[in-house]
Design an enzyme around this catalytic site. Structure first.
Site: not given
Ligand code: SAH
Length: 346
Positions: A93, A106, A113, A117, A120, A334
């Site tokens: 994506e 982006c 991954c 988290c 996410c 995301c």
């Molecule tokens: N793995 C890396 C980059 C990918 S995620 C990281 O963790 O930074 C990119 C960004 O989107 C990160 O800051 C992540 O925490 C955020 N993110 C993921 N899911 C999200 C959500 N549901 N709402 C807002 N930000 C989110």
């Protein structure tokens, strides 16, 4: 991409020169081929390369051009979300955003991954594999050629944890910056990590003036560990130590990303902890109302809650912004589009 074929976008120009020599072709062909692949062209389109040479190359190599599997354009702000087909059954994506100062891509760094988290969408689909440097570049080249534009800024904030794919991402950064290729300034590149502290220190040693973004999301260890499993390995003190080292080495301001989740990390107490945590480090906090992802149970915050949190930080002298959300109507955030495409296929 057929896995038996080598992706030419994985090569530097010097490496391609060696390859061309090895294939028994004149050295000047390397530059010509390089120019074509950076324009997102296929072998068929390389009009200044003799046909037999192209046929020979196509037996062993690919040009790295990614096929567009799906494309959605936001009616609200023109943001375009792409799902690219890597040719081995995987989808990646990428998002193209237009700002006043130009185009920003982006991009994803992995297929899926491992970081887990809980808020996410990408984490819900598991990990498949790392992307190669050429596949990272291919996303940018694909969006450039599809729109006949020149992307000048890149954020590595799509699916995947870039520092968990360290060597490929470092090579990608060099290729991205190279005058032979896309010639994108390191200062126009941001890399976002969930906080692999040892890799942040390693990255500091590379001395690349990119912007490092840390997905912080909670300033209290026990609570951060609940939403970000990485915190069990690299707790906040380790993470912040790594950030200090990064700042010392690169002299670059660090961005802390903080996705506000209702009732989880949006209280006055959280703001106070956050202020204490980042005190003394040259940084900037980017607040993001969390995007609600189905079956995570997390609820986003309203404007007032964002403003309240923001003003608490501002009063303490913290540099803070609220992230503008682009492409709300096309699941631009995301990993949501990939997730919905994968589940359609179930
Ligand atoms: N793995 C890396 C980059 C990918 S995620 C990281 O963790 O930074 C990119 C960004 O989107 C990160 O800051 C992540 O925490 C955020 N993110 C993921 N899911 C999200 C959500 N549901 N709402 C807002 N930000 C989110």
């Amino acid at each position: 991409m057929d896995t038996k074929l080598q992706n030419l976008l994985d090569y530097t120009l010097d490496e391609l020169k060696d390859l061309v020599k090895k294939e028994g072709l004149p050295a000047f062909r390397a530059k010509q081929i390089y120019q074509w692949i950076y324009q997102g062209k296929s072998f068929d389109e390389m009009s200044n390369i003799p046909k037999d040479m192209r046929t020979k190359l196509a037996e062993r190599y690919t040009t790295g051009k990614l096929k567009i599997f799906r494309k959605l354009t936001s009616a609200l702000d023109g943001t375009i979300k792409y799902l690219f087909d890597t040719g081995d059954g995987n989808l990646i994506e990428s998002v193209l955003m237009k700002y006043k100062y130009g185009y920003t891509a982006c991009i994803s760094s992995q297929v899926g991954c491992k970081m887990g988290c809980t808020f996410c969408a990408s984490a819900k689909c598991g990990f498949v594999r790392n992307l190669t440097p050429g596949e990272c570049l291919g996303q940018i080249i694909g969006m450039n050629s599809d729109n006949d534009i020149t992307i000048t800024r890149v954020v590595i904030m799509g699916i995947g944890e870039p520092l968990d794919n360290y060597d490929n991402i470092i090579k990608f950064l060099h290729l991205l910056n190279s005058g032979d290729g896309l010639n994108i300034s390191y200062r126009n590149v941001s890399l976002s990590t969930c906080g692999l502290a040892d890799k942040i220190i390693q990255l500091a040693e590379e001395n690349l003036p990119i912007t490092l973004c840390i997905s912080l999301h909670n300033p209290i260890d026990e609570q951060r560990s609940l939403i970000m499993p990485v915190n069990r390995k690299y707790a906040l003190d380790k993470l912040l130590d790594a950030c200090h080292i990064y700042k010392l080495r690169t002299n670059r301001r660090i961005t802390f990303e903080y996705a506000l989740i209702k009732g989880v990390n949006d209280s006055e107490e959280h703001a106070a902890h956050l202020i204490r945590l980042i005190k003394g480090i040259l940084c900037h906090v980017n607040l993001i109302p969390v995007n609600e992802v189905s079956d995570t149970g997390f609820v986003t915050v309203n404007k007032e809650a964002v403003e309240r949190f923001k003003s608490m930080l501002e009063k303490a002298g913290v540099n803070v912004t609220v992230r503008r959300s682009l492409g709300r109507d096309i699941e631009a955030a995301c990993g949501q589009l990939r997730r919905s495409a994968i589940s359609e296929g179930d």
